[in-house]
Motif scaffolding. Structure first.
Motif, mmCIF file in Angstrom:
data_model
loop_
_atom_site.group_PDB
_atom_site.id
_atom_site.type_symbol
_atom_site.label_atom_id
_atom_site.label_comp_id
_atom_site.label_asym_id
_atom_site.label_seq_id
_atom_site.Cartn_x
_atom_site.Cartn_y
_atom_site.Cartn_z
ATOM 1 N N MET A 39 0.838 -1.212 0.000
ATOM 2 C CA MET A 39 0.000 0.000 0.000
ATOM 3 C C MET A 39 0.866 1.252 0.000
ATOM 4 O O MET A 39 0.619 2.190 -0.776
ATOM 5 N N LEU A 40 1.880 1.283 0.873
ATOM 6 C CA LEU A 40 2.777 2.439 0.918
ATOM 7 C C LEU A 40 3.517 2.614 -0.401
ATOM 8 O O LEU A 40 3.595 3.724 -0.935
ATOM 9 N N ALA A 41 4.069 1.521 -0.911
ATOM 10 C CA ALA A 41 4.810 1.589 -2.175
ATOM 11 C C ALA A 41 3.913 2.066 -3.306
ATOM 12 O O ALA A 41 4.317 2.898 -4.123
ATOM 13 N N GLY A 42 2.678 1.570 -3.340
ATOM 14 C CA GLY A 42 1.737 1.972 -4.385
ATOM 15 C C GLY A 42 1.415 3.451 -4.330
ATOM 16 O O GLY A 42 1.333 4.117 -5.374
ATOM 17 N N LYS A 43 1.248 3.991 -3.138
ATOM 18 C CA LYS A 43 0.945 5.422 -3.005
ATOM 19 C C LYS A 43 2.140 6.286 -3.366
ATOM 20 O O LYS A 43 1.981 7.438 -3.743
ATOM 21 N N GLY A 45 4.300 5.337 -5.702
ATOM 22 C CA GLY A 45 4.627 5.053 -7.097
ATOM 23 C C GLY A 45 5.953 4.335 -7.271
ATOM 24 O O GLY A 45 6.584 4.453 -8.302
ATOM 25 N N GLY A 46 6.353 3.591 -6.258
ATOM 26 C CA GLY A 46 7.648 2.921 -6.329
ATOM 27 C C GLY A 46 7.549 1.437 -6.094
ATOM 28 O O GLY A 46 6.470 0.863 -5.989
ATOM 29 N N ALA A 47 8.699 0.837 -6.002
ATOM 30 C CA ALA A 47 8.801 -0.597 -5.759
ATOM 31 C C ALA A 47 8.616 -0.880 -4.272
ATOM 32 O O ALA A 47 8.549 0.027 -3.450
ATOM 33 N N ALA A 48 8.563 -2.147 -3.936
ATOM 34 C CA ALA A 48 8.377 -2.570 -2.549
ATOM 35 C C ALA A 48 9.443 -1.958 -1.641
ATOM 36 O O ALA A 48 9.173 -1.640 -0.483
ATOM 37 N N MET A 49 10.649 -1.775 -2.147
ATOM 38 C CA MET A 49 11.721 -1.203 -1.331
ATOM 39 C C MET A 49 11.347 0.203 -0.836
ATOM 40 O O MET A 49 11.698 0.574 0.289
ATOM 41 N N MET A 50 10.616 0.941 -1.652
ATOM 42 C CA MET A 50 10.148 2.272 -1.224
ATOM 43 C C MET A 50 9.166 2.130 -0.066
ATOM 44 O O MET A 50 9.193 2.914 0.879
#
Length: 138
Positions: A39-43, A45-50
């Motif tokens: 959810m955080l990564a999607g908001k 606009g990055g990969a799971a690492m973000m």
């Protein structure tokens, strides 16, 4: 070590414990739709690492420093009790602000009551670990 550094370290440790519980939850197949990192990564606009980076920054800095700032205002006897209550306050903010921003509705109702209950338990454990580590570093 000053109290803010202790808070950040305690937040980092508590976030690591929380992350292990989230990882275990995922590996057991429990509520796979409740993936805070995705959810955080999607908001962002990055990969799971973000998402993981944001998760650790929120846990270490926002929660760690927030706990220090509110410590004397929190009711309870001892750092662990204060931390558990602080975790409940964080959970309420997540349920009332973050989940609606993520499109899950208040208290993540689009996922059912289990999501709210599970995240509450995780936040209480997170807060208790935060308080425990904070006290041990004193």
């Amino acid at each position: 070590m000053n109290k803010y550094a202790r808070g950040i370290i305690a937040g980092l440790v508590a976030t690591a414990v929380l992350s292990m519980m989230m990882f275990a939850k995922g590996k057991m197949g429990v509520m796979p739709e409740l993936d805070i990192i995705a959810m955080l990564a999607g908001k962002m606009g990055g990969a799971a690492m973000m998402g993981w980076a944001a998760h650790f920054m929120i846990g270490a800095i926002l929660y760690g420093v927030g706990f220090v700032v509110l410590y004397n205002l929190l009711p309870g006897k001892g750092a662990v009790a204060k931390g558990a209550l602080f975790g409940v306050l964080g959970w309420l903010m997540m349920m009332l602000l973050v989940m609606p921003m993520m499109g899950m509705g208040m208290f993540a109702m689009s996922m059912g009551m289990m999501a709210a209950g599970m995240t509450l338990v995780l936040h209480i454990i997170f807060g208790a670990v935060l308080g425990f580590v904070y006290a041990k570093l004193a």
